[in-house]
Design an enzyme around this catalytic site. Structure first.
Site, short mmCIF file in Angstrom:
data_model
loop_
_atom_site.label_atom_id
_atom_site.label_comp_id
_atom_site.label_asym_id
_atom_site.label_seq_id
_atom_site.Cartn_x
_atom_site.Cartn_y
_atom_site.Cartn_z
CD GLU A 1 -21.93 -0.06 19.97
OE1 GLU A 1 -21.07 -0.96 20.03
OE2 GLU A 1 -22.97 -0.07 20.64
CE1 TYR B 1 -22.19 -5.32 18.68
CE2 TYR B 1 -20.46 -3.66 18.44
CZ TYR B 1 -21.53 -4.19 19.15
OH TYR B 1 -21.97 -3.58 20.29
CG ASP C 1 -21.28 -7.57 22.31
OD1 ASP C 1 -22.01 -8.55 22.57
OD2 ASP C 1 -21.15 -6.60 23.10
CB CYS D 1 -24.43 -14.63 31.08
SG CYS D 1 -24.14 -16.25 30.31
CB CYS E 1 -26.25 -19.93 37.06
SG CYS E 1 -25.17 -20.24 35.63
CB CYS F 1 -29.06 -15.87 35.43
SG CYS F 1 -29.41 -15.60 33.67
#
Length: 253
Positions: free
Chosen positions: A32, A109, A127, A160, A167, A170
């Protein structure tokens, strides 16, 4: 429902990333921190090398600061390496706290990510990618198992995306409030009146070159204006990333 379609897609299409194959909180914390503003493709080999060299928080906490900074060269924002080492020192001393935000340098986060992916907590790490997906879809999950957080991140990274939402492919387009309606501002072009700084002209770039040179034991980078070089050095000294002594500049011991 959106969650079911998303999880089904993630089960088929998720990238095989090494930090997704473990629940070791230390390994997940390392990933991370490394992934903050650094591309996945660059992080993977560095992550594997890091864990081979320092496989536990105790090992990292005991490592010399100079070695940690040298290993971090190329990942950017060298202060992250020091905060990671400080967090591991706290873990080595007292174990993993219930509230991960009490660890040095660990914000909401990162705490949520480690809590979810390592400890299986019902937390959603939000995030930039996740925030974008939630905003566009209007999705407000009541339950947030770890797999859902990973799936939302993957959707935001691969489908996305900020400027290129796909799209048409998706998996949740049928349930998305914005499917087919996302309008993208054109990228800056010559003559649009927007001046964008090149990375090579930034103070961050100079700082990185200085740390890299000190880690390699070579001369400071040439071709940089003395004023820029000195300003970067002063900032590095102030941040504890570089020491200025009688023998010149060096990384902290």
């Amino acid at each position: 429902m959106l969650a079911e379609a998303l999880l089904e897609w993630y089960g088929r299409e998720a990238r095989d990333l090494p930090w997704r194959r473990t629940q070791d909180p230390y390994a997940i914390l390392v990933s991370e921190v490394m992934l903050q503003q650094t591309q996945v493709a660059r992080v993977v080999p560095r992550y594997l090398a890091w864990l081979e060299r320092w496989p536990t928080p105790e090992a990292l906490a005991a490592a010399p600061v100079a070695d940690v900074l040298a290993e971090w060269v190329g990942l950017g924002y060298n202060r992250r390496a020091l905060r990671l080492r400080e967090a591991c020192a706290a873990v080595a001393d007292g174990g993993w706290p219930e509230d991960l935000r009490t660890l040095p340098g660990i914000g909401p986060y990162t705490a949520a990510a480690v809590g979810a992916f390592a400890f299986g907590r019902d937390e959603l790490p939000v995030d930039t990618n996740v925030r974008r997906v939630l905003k566009r879809t209007g999705f407000a999950p009541a339950d947030t198992p770890p797999e859902l957080g990973q799936a939302l991140m993957e959707l935001g990274a691969m489908v996305c995306r900020a400027r290129e939402a796909a799209c048409g492919v998706c998996p949740v387009a049928a349930s998305c409030a914005s499917a087919g309606t996302v309008v993208f501002a054109p990228r800056g072009r010559a003559g649009d009146g927007v001046v964008r700084e090149r990375f090579e002209d930034s103070n961050r770039w100079v700082r990185g070159r200085i740390v890299e040179a000190l880690a390699a034991g070579t001369e400071l980078p040439e071709g940089i204006e003395l004023e820029r070089l000195e300003r970067a050095i002063e900032g590095l000294v102030r941040d504890g990333l570089v020491r200025r002594g009688a023998d010149g500049l060096s990384l902290p011991a």
